[in-house]
Write a protein that holds these residues in place. Structure first.
Motif, PDB file in Angstrom:
ATOM      1  N   SER A   6      15.488  70.905  42.260  1.00  0.00           N
ATOM      2  CA  SER A   6      14.267  70.110  42.357  1.00  0.00           C
ATOM      3  C   SER A   6      13.116  70.969  41.844  1.00  0.00           C
ATOM      4  O   SER A   6      13.132  72.194  41.980  1.00  0.00           O
ATOM      5  CB  SER A   6      14.004  69.642  43.788  1.00  0.00           C
ATOM      6  N   LEU A   7      12.147  70.313  41.242  1.00  0.00           N
ATOM      7  CA  LEU A   7      11.017  71.016  40.638  1.00  0.00           C
ATOM      8  C   LEU A   7       9.716  70.460  41.202  1.00  0.00           C
ATOM      9  O   LEU A   7       9.441  69.270  41.077  1.00  0.00           O
ATOM     10  CB  LEU A   7      11.053  70.858  39.117  1.00  0.00           C
ATOM     11  N   ASP A   8       8.954  71.328  41.847  1.00  0.00           N
ATOM     12  CA  ASP A   8       7.630  70.975  42.358  1.00  0.00           C
ATOM     13  C   ASP A   8       6.603  71.736  41.540  1.00  0.00           C
ATOM     14  O   ASP A   8       6.868  72.850  41.075  1.00  0.00           O
ATOM     15  CB  ASP A   8       7.492  71.366  43.830  1.00  0.00           C
ATOM     16  N   LEU A   9       5.435  71.140  41.376  1.00  0.00           N
ATOM     17  CA  LEU A   9       4.380  71.851  40.657  1.00  0.00           C
ATOM     18  C   LEU A   9       3.021  71.501  41.197  1.00  0.00           C
ATOM     19  O   LEU A   9       2.827  70.458  41.811  1.00  0.00           O
ATOM     20  CB  LEU A   9       4.459  71.604  39.151  1.00  0.00           C
ATOM     21  N   ARG A  10       2.109  72.425  40.978  1.00  0.00           N
ATOM     22  CA  ARG A  10       0.703  72.248  41.326  1.00  0.00           C
ATOM     23  C   ARG A  10      -0.091  72.422  40.048  1.00  0.00           C
ATOM     24  O   ARG A  10       0.091  73.400  39.323  1.00  0.00           O
ATOM     25  CB  ARG A  10       0.264  73.284  42.363  1.00  0.00           C
ATOM     26  N   THR A  11      -0.975  71.448  39.777  1.00  0.00           N
ATOM     27  CA  THR A  11      -1.772  71.521  38.558  1.00  0.00           C
ATOM     28  C   THR A  11      -3.233  71.774  38.891  1.00  0.00           C
ATOM     29  O   THR A  11      -3.774  71.227  39.846  1.00  0.00           O
ATOM     30  CB  THR A  11      -1.664  70.223  37.737  1.00  0.00           C
ATOM     31  N   ASN A  12      -3.839  72.625  38.103  1.00  0.00           N
ATOM     32  CA  ASN A  12      -5.267  72.895  38.093  1.00  0.00           C
ATOM     33  C   ASN A  12      -5.674  72.887  36.628  1.00  0.00           C
ATOM     34  O   ASN A  12      -4.828  73.058  35.753  1.00  0.00           O
ATOM     35  CB  ASN A  12      -5.580  74.274  38.697  1.00  0.00           C
ATOM     36  N   PRO A  13      -6.965  72.742  36.329  1.00  0.00           N
ATOM     37  CA  PRO A  13      -7.372  72.770  34.926  1.00  0.00           C
ATOM     38  C   PRO A  13      -7.032  74.087  34.218  1.00  0.00           C
ATOM     39  O   PRO A  13      -6.808  74.100  33.017  1.00  0.00           O
ATOM     40  CB  PRO A  13      -8.883  72.570  34.979  1.00  0.00           C
ATOM     41  N   ASP A  14      -6.931  75.185  34.986  1.00  0.00           N
ATOM     42  CA  ASP A  14      -6.683  76.487  34.349  1.00  0.00           C
ATOM     43  C   ASP A  14      -5.259  77.015  34.515  1.00  0.00           C
ATOM     44  O   ASP A  14      -4.911  78.052  33.973  1.00  0.00           O
ATOM     45  CB  ASP A  14      -7.677  77.527  34.872  1.00  0.00           C
ATOM     46  N   ARG A  15      -4.397  76.304  35.264  1.00  0.00           N
ATOM     47  CA  ARG A  15      -3.009  76.764  35.402  1.00  0.00           C
ATOM     48  C   ARG A  15      -2.135  75.689  36.038  1.00  0.00           C
ATOM     49  O   ARG A  15      -2.613  74.824  36.760  1.00  0.00           O
ATOM     50  CB  ARG A  15      -2.927  78.048  36.190  1.00  0.00           C
ATOM     51  N   VAL A  16      -0.832  75.798  35.749  1.00  0.00           N
ATOM     52  CA  VAL A  16       0.177  74.960  36.381  1.00  0.00           C
ATOM     53  C   VAL A  16       1.181  75.913  37.028  1.00  0.00           C
ATOM     54  O   VAL A  16       1.705  76.810  36.367  1.00  0.00           O
ATOM     55  CB  VAL A  16       0.888  74.042  35.362  1.00  0.00           C
ATOM     56  N   SER A  17       1.427  75.724  38.323  1.00  0.00           N
ATOM     57  CA  SER A  17       2.380  76.564  39.054  1.00  0.00           C
ATOM     58  C   SER A  17       3.652  75.766  39.304  1.00  0.00           C
ATOM     59  O   SER A  17       3.596  74.618  39.761  1.00  0.00           O
ATOM     60  CB  SER A  17       1.786  77.007  40.387  1.00  0.00           C
ATOM     61  N   PHE A  18       4.806  76.368  39.001  1.00  0.00           N
ATOM     62  CA  PHE A  18       6.096  75.733  39.131  1.00  0.00           C
ATOM     63  C   PHE A  18       6.901  76.384  40.257  1.00  0.00           C
ATOM     64  O   PHE A  18       6.911  77.611  40.382  1.00  0.00           O
ATOM     65  CB  PHE A  18       6.919  75.897  37.840  1.00  0.00           C
ATOM     66  N   THR A  19       7.606  75.583  41.031  1.00  0.00           N
ATOM     67  CA  THR A  19       8.564  76.084  42.015  1.00  0.00           C
ATOM     68  C   THR A  19       9.862  75.300  41.826  1.00  0.00           C
ATOM     69  O   THR A  19       9.904  74.079  42.022  1.00  0.00           O
ATOM     70  CB  THR A  19       8.051  75.907  43.457  1.00  0.00           C
ATOM     71  N   PHE A  20      10.905  76.015  41.428  1.00  0.00           N
ATOM     72  CA  PHE A  20      12.228  75.447  41.171  1.00  0.00           C
ATOM     73  C   PHE A  20      13.125  75.826  42.340  1.00  0.00           C
ATOM     74  O   PHE A  20      13.335  76.999  42.617  1.00  0.00           O
ATOM     75  CB  PHE A  20      12.759  76.028  39.855  1.00  0.00           C
ATOM     76  N   THR A  21      13.631  74.823  43.042  1.00  0.00           N
ATOM     77  CA  THR A  21      14.519  75.059  44.182  1.00  0.00           C
ATOM     78  C   THR A  21      15.928  74.638  43.805  1.00  0.00           C
ATOM     79  O   THR A  21      16.142  73.515  43.318  1.00  0.00           O
ATOM     80  CB  THR A  21      14.041  74.264  45.412  1.00  0.00           C
ATOM     81  N   VAL A  22      16.868  75.546  44.037  1.00  0.00           N
ATOM     82  CA  VAL A  22      18.278  75.286  43.766  1.00  0.00           C
ATOM     83  C   VAL A  22      19.002  75.285  45.104  1.00  0.00           C
ATOM     84  O   VAL A  22      18.872  76.233  45.887  1.00  0.00           O
ATOM     85  CB  VAL A  22      18.874  76.361  42.830  1.00  0.00           C
ATOM     86  N   GLU A  23      19.737  74.215  45.362  1.00  0.00           N
ATOM     87  CA  GLU A  23      20.459  74.084  46.631  1.00  0.00           C
ATOM     88  C   GLU A  23      21.953  73.965  46.385  1.00  0.00           C
ATOM     89  O   GLU A  23      22.389  73.241  45.483  1.00  0.00           O
ATOM     90  CB  GLU A  23      19.986  72.853  47.402  1.00  0.00           C
ATOM     91  N   ASN A  24      22.729  74.666  47.197  1.00  0.00           N
ATOM     92  CA  ASN A  24      24.174  74.499  47.189  1.00  0.00           C
ATOM     93  C   ASN A  24      24.476  73.334  48.125  1.00  0.00           C
ATOM     94  O   ASN A  24      24.447  73.483  49.343  1.00  0.00           O
ATOM     95  CB  ASN A  24      24.864  75.778  47.674  1.00  0.00           C
ATOM     96  N   ASP A  25      24.752  72.159  47.567  1.00  0.00           N
ATOM     97  CA  ASP A  25      25.039  71.010  48.413  1.00  0.00           C
ATOM     98  C   ASP A  25      26.539  70.748  48.533  1.00  0.00           C
ATOM     99  O   ASP A  25      26.959  69.675  48.953  1.00  0.00           O
ATOM    100  CB  ASP A  25      24.278  69.767  47.946  1.00  0.00           C
ATOM    101  N   GLY A  26      27.326  71.767  48.213  1.00  0.00           N
ATOM    102  CA  GLY A  26      28.776  71.675  48.368  1.00  0.00           C
ATOM    103  C   GLY A  26      29.240  72.244  49.701  1.00  0.00           C
ATOM    104  O   GLY A  26      28.441  72.620  50.552  1.00  0.00           O
ATOM    105  N   ASP A  27      30.565  72.307  49.854  1.00  0.00           N
ATOM    106  CA  ASP A  27      31.174  72.799  51.088  1.00  0.00           C
ATOM    107  C   ASP A  27      31.614  74.254  51.008  1.00  0.00           C
ATOM    108  O   ASP A  27      32.069  74.817  52.003  1.00  0.00           O
ATOM    109  CB  ASP A  27      32.400  71.940  51.441  1.00  0.00           C
ATOM    110  N   GLU A  28      31.506  74.864  49.835  1.00  0.00           N
ATOM    111  CA  GLU A  28      31.951  76.243  49.620  1.00  0.00           C
ATOM    112  C   GLU A  28      30.784  77.095  49.129  1.00  0.00           C
ATOM    113  O   GLU A  28      29.869  76.581  48.477  1.00  0.00           O
ATOM    114  CB  GLU A  28      33.061  76.290  48.563  1.00  0.00           C
TER     115      GLU A  28
END
Length: 110
Positions: A6-28
């Motif tokens: 999943s990708l969340d971001l925050r925007t401002n006129p002078d920058r965009v901040s990205f947060t990429f979350t990776v989840e193990n949604d399996g059983d192993e």
């Protein structure tokens, strides 16, 4: 083995901040193997063309590394686009592991 991003971001006129979350949604547990310190990348598309890439022009330490994600565990990666170009864009975050794939996309405006 299954990874979900999943990708969340925050925007401002002078920058965009990205947060990429990776989840193990399996059983192993899932092992993520990296060849360098670059664990994720962020790309901004303008239509079909690439407008900006977080890793462009950066140097990364070359070192083999592995991280393990237990079932249900998450890991996050951050990036920032300074001085973004105004308009509507698509952000793409990619996991840079050599043995696993995971990607997330979202549209945004500056």
């Amino acid at each position: 083995m299954s990874l979900t991003g999943s990708l969340d971001l925050r925007t401002n006129p002078d920058r965009v901040s990205f947060t990429f979350t990776v989840e193990n949604d399996g059983d192993e547990p899932v092992t993520l193997s990296f060849r360098s310190a670059r664990t994720a990348d962020f790309i901004v598309l303008d239509g079909e063309g690439e407008r900006w890439r977080w890793s462009e022009g950066k140097m990364f330490a070359q070192a083999l590394r592995s991280d393990e994600l237990a079932p249900g565990e998450t890991v996050t990666y951050d990036g920032e686009w300074s001085s973004p170009v105004s308009g509507t864009h698509t952000a793409v975050a990619t996991l840079e592991a050599e043995n696993q794939e995971c990607e997330a996309r979202t549209e945004f405006s500056v």
